[in-house]
Design a protein around this motif. Structure first.
Motif, mmCIF file in Angstrom:
data_model
loop_
_atom_site.group_PDB
_atom_site.id
_atom_site.type_symbol
_atom_site.label_atom_id
_atom_site.label_comp_id
_atom_site.label_asym_id
_atom_site.label_seq_id
_atom_site.Cartn_x
_atom_site.Cartn_y
_atom_site.Cartn_z
ATOM 1 N N ASN A 20 -2.528 -5.801 -12.055
ATOM 2 C CA ASN A 20 -2.643 -7.130 -11.444
ATOM 3 C C ASN A 20 -1.497 -7.382 -10.460
ATOM 4 N N VAL A 21 -0.602 -6.389 -10.323
ATOM 5 C CA VAL A 21 0.422 -6.414 -9.280
ATOM 6 C C VAL A 21 0.366 -5.089 -8.530
ATOM 7 N N ILE A 22 0.166 -5.179 -7.224
ATOM 8 C CA ILE A 22 0.155 -3.998 -6.360
ATOM 9 C C ILE A 22 1.473 -3.973 -5.590
ATOM 10 N N TRP A 23 2.234 -2.891 -5.741
ATOM 11 C CA TRP A 23 3.570 -2.771 -5.146
ATOM 12 C C TRP A 23 3.538 -1.552 -4.231
ATOM 13 N N ILE A 24 3.766 -1.766 -2.945
ATOM 14 C CA ILE A 24 3.641 -0.677 -1.974
ATOM 15 C C ILE A 24 4.956 -0.468 -1.225
ATOM 16 N N TYR A 25 5.450 0.762 -1.263
ATOM 17 C CA TYR A 25 6.550 1.182 -0.401
ATOM 18 C C TYR A 25 5.904 1.799 0.834
ATOM 19 N N THR A 26 6.090 1.163 1.969
ATOM 20 C CA THR A 26 5.400 1.564 3.181
ATOM 21 C C THR A 26 6.398 1.706 4.323
ATOM 22 N N LYS A 27 5.914 1.739 5.550
ATOM 23 C CA LYS A 27 6.785 1.790 6.720
ATOM 24 C C LYS A 27 6.395 0.689 7.688
ATOM 25 N N GLU A 28 7.305 0.379 8.589
ATOM 26 C CA GLU A 28 7.121 -0.770 9.473
ATOM 27 C C GLU A 28 5.834 -0.691 10.275
ATOM 28 N N SER A 29 5.445 0.499 10.699
ATOM 29 C CA SER A 29 4.242 0.644 11.525
ATOM 30 C C SER A 29 2.963 0.292 10.764
ATOM 31 N N LEU A 30 3.017 0.331 9.429
ATOM 32 C CA LEU A 30 1.847 0.019 8.604
ATOM 33 C C LEU A 30 1.953 -1.345 7.924
ATOM 34 N N TRP A 31 3.090 -2.002 8.117
ATOM 35 C CA TRP A 31 3.403 -3.202 7.350
ATOM 36 C C TRP A 31 2.362 -4.297 7.524
ATOM 37 N N ARG A 32 2.021 -4.623 8.754
ATOM 38 C CA ARG A 32 1.089 -5.716 9.012
ATOM 39 C C ARG A 32 -0.272 -5.460 8.375
#
Length: 257
Positions: free
Chosen positions: A100-112
């Motif tokens: 019920n919590v989705i936690w994503i480590y991503t990069k700025e180009s994919l952030w939006r």
């Protein structure tokens, strides 16, 4: 492991919060801070109903960038601390559909696009000046939190020296403390606080929120009535004074050793 230790050390800043005025020992200050952080929202005006989780929190983490071992250590350490403070069930799960919590480590180009997909298009209106983002959904019936997302663009947050702050603040906020306020200090909910880890005041705010007497959907008058009773008990039992040791016992602190 040596590289991980060096990375963690580079992310942590010196703890200054314990040297400032000990606001967590002052019941009236704690009450004002709680009402500001728990019942207000930085994106809309007016007092809101109290929100919190009643069901167990189940977190699924997705890594779209490198340094997975570091991010895992930071994530697990802070989750453990939140579980210790609130006594609320919080655990990692291995499958997205279990969470019920989705936690994503991503990069700025994919952030939006990650924000749009996980939190919703409306959240894009509030990312100007933000380094990381979190959001939650509540039940219409009783205002309990039923779903949340945390999106951390690692390259962007590290450029600003805020990766650790993002890990600590965003998941803590989606427990039901949504507002940043100058009236809370020292606190991760105040940008002027020099420490990126939970302060003693933050520990007290979290403990108060997850007391059984605090129920989602309560209005300001109801919350205030319970705060007055709880803070008398906290003071009598020495819980306010114990907040320093509870803050310093954070597993994240242990990563420095």
């Amino acid at each position: 492991m040596a590289r991980i230790a060096c990375l963690v050390l580079s992310l942590l800043i010196s703890s200054h919060a314990f040297a400032v005025r000990q606001t967590w020992l002052e019941p009236e200050f704690v009450k004002r801070a709680f009402l500001e952080v728990a019942l207000k929202n930085e994106y809309s005006s007016g007092d809101k109903p109290l929100v919190k989780w009643h069901q167990p929190i189940k977190i699924w983490v997705e890594h779209r960038v490198g340094d997975i071992e570091l991010h895992e250590q930071l994530t697990n350490a802070h989750i453990e601390h939140l579980r210790q403070i609130t006594s609320h069930p919080i655990e990692r799960v291995s499958k997205r559909e279990q969470a019920n919590v989705i936690w994503i480590y991503t990069k700025e180009s994919l952030w939006r696009q990650d924000i749009k997909r996980e939190i919703g298009p409306h959240a894009l209106k509030h990312i100007r000046g933000a380094i990381c983002k979190a959001g939650y959904r509540v039940s219409v019936q009783d205002s309990q939190i039923i779903k949340a997302s945390v999106i951390i663009p690692v390259d962007q947050s590290r450029t600003h020296g805020k990766l650790l702050a993002c890990v600590v603040e965003e998941i803590t906020q989606v427990l039901g403390l949504p507002n940043d306020s100058e009236l809370a200090y020292p606190s991760i909910f105040n940008d002027q606080t020099p420490d990126d880890l939970l302060s003693p005041l933050d520990v007290i705010l979290l403990k108060l929120l997850y007391e059984p007497e605090m129920r989602s959907g309560m209005n300001k008058a109801q919350v205030t009535e319970q705060l007055d009773k709880l803070l008398v008990r906290y003071q009598q039992q020495g819980m306010l004074a114990e907040a320093v040791s509870l803050a310093r016992s954070a597993p994240l602190h242990q990563l420095l050793r």
